[in-house]
Design an enzyme around this catalytic site. Structure first.
Site, PDB file in Angstrom:
ATOM      1  N   LYS A   1     -11.055   0.302   9.873  1.00  0.00           N
ATOM      2  CA  LYS A   1     -11.281  -0.913   9.079  1.00  0.00           C
ATOM      3  C   LYS A   1     -11.728  -2.076   9.955  1.00  0.00           C
ATOM      4  O   LYS A   1     -11.945  -3.177   9.473  1.00  0.00           O
ATOM      5  CB  LYS A   1     -10.015  -1.284   8.311  1.00  0.00           C
ATOM      6  CG  LYS A   1      -9.719  -0.293   7.189  1.00  0.00           C
ATOM      7  CD  LYS A   1      -8.500  -0.661   6.383  1.00  0.00           C
ATOM      8  CE  LYS A   1      -8.268   0.425   5.343  1.00  0.00           C
ATOM      9  NZ  LYS A   1      -7.043   0.222   4.571  1.00  0.00           N
TER      10      LYS A   1
ATOM     11  N   CYS B   1      -4.764   2.532  -3.744  1.00  0.00           N
ATOM     12  CA  CYS B   1      -3.509   2.925  -3.081  1.00  0.00           C
ATOM     13  C   CYS B   1      -2.391   1.916  -3.320  1.00  0.00           C
ATOM     14  O   CYS B   1      -1.494   1.758  -2.479  1.00  0.00           O
ATOM     15  CB  CYS B   1      -3.700   3.159  -1.576  1.00  0.00           C
ATOM     16  SG  CYS B   1      -4.854   4.472  -1.203  1.00  0.00           S
TER      17      CYS B   1
ATOM     18  N   HIS C   1       0.870  -1.175   0.000  1.00  0.00           N
ATOM     19  CA  HIS C   1       0.000   0.000   0.000  1.00  0.00           C
ATOM     20  C   HIS C   1       0.912   1.232   0.000  1.00  0.00           C
ATOM     21  O   HIS C   1       2.006   1.184   0.565  1.00  0.00           O
ATOM     22  CB  HIS C   1      -0.839  -0.047   1.279  1.00  0.00           C
ATOM     23  CG  HIS C   1      -1.938   0.960   1.367  1.00  0.00           C
ATOM     24  ND1 HIS C   1      -1.712   2.271   1.683  1.00  0.00           N
ATOM     25  CD2 HIS C   1      -3.281   0.836   1.212  1.00  0.00           C
ATOM     26  CE1 HIS C   1      -2.869   2.922   1.718  1.00  0.00           C
ATOM     27  NE2 HIS C   1      -3.836   2.069   1.427  1.00  0.00           N
TER      28      HIS C   1
ATOM     29  N   ASP D   1       2.386  -4.662   8.007  1.00  0.00           N
ATOM     30  CA  ASP D   1       1.193  -3.843   7.791  1.00  0.00           C
ATOM     31  C   ASP D   1      -0.025  -4.759   7.968  1.00  0.00           C
ATOM     32  O   ASP D   1      -0.325  -5.581   7.105  1.00  0.00           O
ATOM     33  CB  ASP D   1       1.252  -3.243   6.381  1.00  0.00           C
ATOM     34  CG  ASP D   1      -0.021  -2.492   6.012  1.00  0.00           C
ATOM     35  OD1 ASP D   1      -0.996  -2.540   6.785  1.00  0.00           O
ATOM     36  OD2 ASP D   1      -0.029  -1.874   4.930  1.00  0.00           O
TER      37      ASP D   1
ATOM     38  N   GLN E   1      -5.254  -5.211   6.791  1.00  0.00           N
ATOM     39  CA  GLN E   1      -6.268  -6.129   6.253  1.00  0.00           C
ATOM     40  C   GLN E   1      -6.284  -7.473   6.984  1.00  0.00           C
ATOM     41  O   GLN E   1      -7.065  -8.357   6.624  1.00  0.00           O
ATOM     42  CB  GLN E   1      -6.030  -6.374   4.745  1.00  0.00           C
ATOM     43  CG  GLN E   1      -6.133  -5.126   3.887  1.00  0.00           C
ATOM     44  CD  GLN E   1      -7.531  -4.520   3.869  1.00  0.00           C
ATOM     45  OE1 GLN E   1      -8.530  -5.182   4.176  1.00  0.00           O
ATOM     46  NE2 GLN E   1      -7.621  -3.255   3.523  1.00  0.00           N
TER      47      GLN E   1
END
Ligand SMILES: *Cc1c(COP(=O)(O)O)cnc(C)c1O
Length: 420
Positions: free
Chosen positions: A231, A374, A128, A205, A208
Site C-alpha cells: 500500500k 474487509c 479491518h 494498525d 492507511q
C-alpha cells in the site's frame, strides 16, 4: 488568455508509474483503488530487478560476496523502515508478509502468553478484519473478552465511550490509525496515553496512515504498529511489525525454523536475537529491497508534500461528490482545505448496488472498490450491505476525479432509468 497549467505533484511523478499509462476498456486507466493496493514506480521495479540481476543470494548464511550484498540490502531496508517511522532501532522492525501477519504475530505470541480469562481487549467497530479476526481467535482460546468502541454521530471514534470501556481489566487496545472505510483519523496518541493509565498495551494498525503522512512511533508511544508494503508503493509479500524493544524481547517466537535460532538441539532450541527471532525461514529478500526503494522514493518526494497534496485533492473530491444528491458518503467530512480525514470516500447511491456501480465505472476505465472493504461488521453497524469506495494517492489528479465523477453521474442516470 492562456493560463499556464499548474504542475501538481501528481503531474511530476506520474511518469514514474508505468501502469498509469495502461488503457482499460479502451479508456485511460483512472486508478482509484489505492486503499486496496498502491501502484509501483519504476524506481521500485528497478530495485527489485536489479537485486535479482546483481545481488541475489540467501541472507545471513554465506560469507561469499553475494550473500553479504544481499544481507546488506535486506538489513539496509530494515534501517530505512526504522528511520521512516522514527523507531528507536532497526531491531524494533520485524519483517512480515503483510500487516495481517504482523497482527497475527502479536496475537499468537504476546496475546496467547499474556491474556487470561476475563481480561479485556478493546477494539473498534471500524477495524479491518485483519485487526479483528486474530483477536477473536485468541480471545476464544484464552477466555479474554472483546469490547468495541462505537462511532459518534459524525461516524468517528467515540472517545467518551472509549474512556468508559477502559478499566483495570483492559490488557490490550487495538485500533486502526486511519479507517480504510470511513477515512477518519483516530487520535492514536491520546488513545495510547489513556490506555497507559490502566497499564494496557496498544497496537496501531497503520496500513492507511504510514503510506500517506509522516509517522513517528516514538511520539505516538504505541507498543506495536503494523503496515503493509504493497500500500506504500512496494511489492506484495512484505510488511512489517514495529514493536518496542523490551516488549518484543519478552514475546515468545511465532514461527520456528531456520534464521530464527541461536543453537538447535534435537529436543530444544535457543533463539536468535531481535528481530531475527521472529523471522523464520528464508525471508522475502527481493521484496525487502523493494520496500527500501519505496521508502526512498516516498522520502524523496517528502511525506509532508504527499500529505499536503492529498488534502488538496481530497477537498476537490468531496466538493464534487457532495454535489450529487443520490450519493451518501460515510465517515466525517473533510475541513475546507481537505484535511481532517483521509483522501478516500466510501459511499452508497440509493438503490444501486455497489458492484453494479463499479462494473459500469470500469467500462469507463475507472477502478473503484465495491463491497465491504474487509470491514463487514462496520457495514453492518452502518446498516448497509456494501459500499463503493474511491481512494486516492499522490499520483492521482483532479482530471481523474473529474473522469470518476462524470462516469459516476452517467451510471446514476443509467440506473435511474432502470429503477424508474
Ligand atoms: C489493507 C489493510 C489491512 C490489511 O493489510 P494486508 O496487506 O491485507 O495484510 C489492515 N488494515 C487496514 C486498515 C488496511 O487498510
Amino acid at each position: 488568455m492562456i493560463v499556464a497549467q499548474e504542475r501538481t505533484l501528481a503531474h511530476r511523478v506520474r511518469a514514474d508509474f508505468p501502469i498509469l499509462q495502461e488503457e482499460v476498456n479502451g479508456q485511460p486507466l483512472v486508478y482509484l483503488d489505492n486503499a486496496a493496493t498502491s501502484q509501483k514506480p519504476e524506481q521500485v521495479l528497478k530495485a527489485l530487478r536489479s537485486y535479482y540481476e546483481h545481488d541475489n543470494a540467501n541472507v545471513h548464511r554465506g560469507v561469499h560476496t553475494l550473500s553479504s550484498r544481499a544481507t546488506d540490502a535486506y538489513e539496509g531496508a530494515r534501517e530505512k523502515i526504522a528511520n521512516f517511522i522514527n523507531a528507536a532501532s532497526p531491531q524494533e522492525i520485524v519483517y512480515t508478509r503483510n500487516a495481517s501477519e504482523a497482527i497475527n504475530l502479536v496475537a499468537y505470541t504476546w496475546g496467547w502468553k499474556n491474556l487470561q480469562p476475563g481480561d479485556e481487549i478493546i477494539l473498534t467497530v471500524m477495524e479491518h478484519h485483519s485487526n479483528l479476526v486474530p483477536w477473536q481467535i485468541i480471545a476464544q482460546r484464552t477466555g479474554a473478552v472483546l469490547k468495541f468502541v462505537e462511532l459518534t454521530e459524525t461516524q468517528e471514534f467515540n472517545w467518551e465511550q472509549y474512556c468508559q470501556l477502559l478499566s483495570e481489566k483492559t490488557k490490550l487496545v487495538g485500533v486502526v490509525h486511519i479507517s480504510n472505510t470511513l477515512g477518519c483519523i483516530n487520535p492514536v496518541r491520546e488513545i495510547v496515553a489513556q490506555a497507559r493509565r490502566y497499564g494496557a498495551k496498544v497496537l496501531i494498525d497503520g496500513c492507511q496512515s504510514v503510506p500517506h503522512l509522516p509517522i513517528d512511533v516514538q511520539e505516538i508511544d504505541c507498543d506495536w504498529l503494523v503496515a503493509s508494503g504493497h500500500k506504500m508503493c512496494a511489492a506484495t509479500g512484505i510488511g512489517f511489525l514495529y514493536g518496542k524493544l523490551d516488549i518484543l524481547r519478552e514475546m515468545p517466537p511465532f514461527l520456528g525454523g531456520g534464521e530464527m535460532i541461536a543453537d538447535v538441539f534435537l529436543d530444544r532450541s535457543t533463539y536468535a536475537d531481535l528481530p531475527h527471532k521472529f523471522e523464520a525461514g528464508t525471508p522475502a529478500i527481493g521484496e525487502a529491497v523493494a520496500i527500501g526503494a519505496a521508502i526512498d522514493y516516498l522520502s524523496n518526494i517528502g511525506m509532508d508534500a504527499i500529505q499536503a497534496y492529498e488534502h488538496e485533492l481530497n477537498a476537490y473530491l468531496f466538493e464534487q461528490l457532495n454535489k450529487i444528491p443520490e450519493v451518501t458518503i460515510y465517515g466525517p467530512q473533510p475541513k475546507a482545505d481537505g484535511s481532517g480525514r483521509a483522501a478516500l470516500a466510501s459511499f452508497t447511491c440509493g438503490q444501486v448496488h455497489a458492484h453494479d456501480l463499479s462494473t459500469i465505472l470500469d467500462r469507463a476505465g475507472v477502478a473503484i472498490r465495491a463491497g465491504h472493504h474487509c470491514t463487514q461488521p462496520l457495514h453492518r453497524y452502518l446498516g448497509v450491505q456494501s459500499s463503493a469506495r474511491a481512494s486516492l494517492y499522490f499520483y492521482n489528479t483532479r482530471e481523474e476525479i473529474d473522469a470518476f465523477i462524470e462516469a459516476l453521474k452517467e451510471a446514476i442516470d443509467f440506473f435511474s432509468e432502470i429503477f424508474g
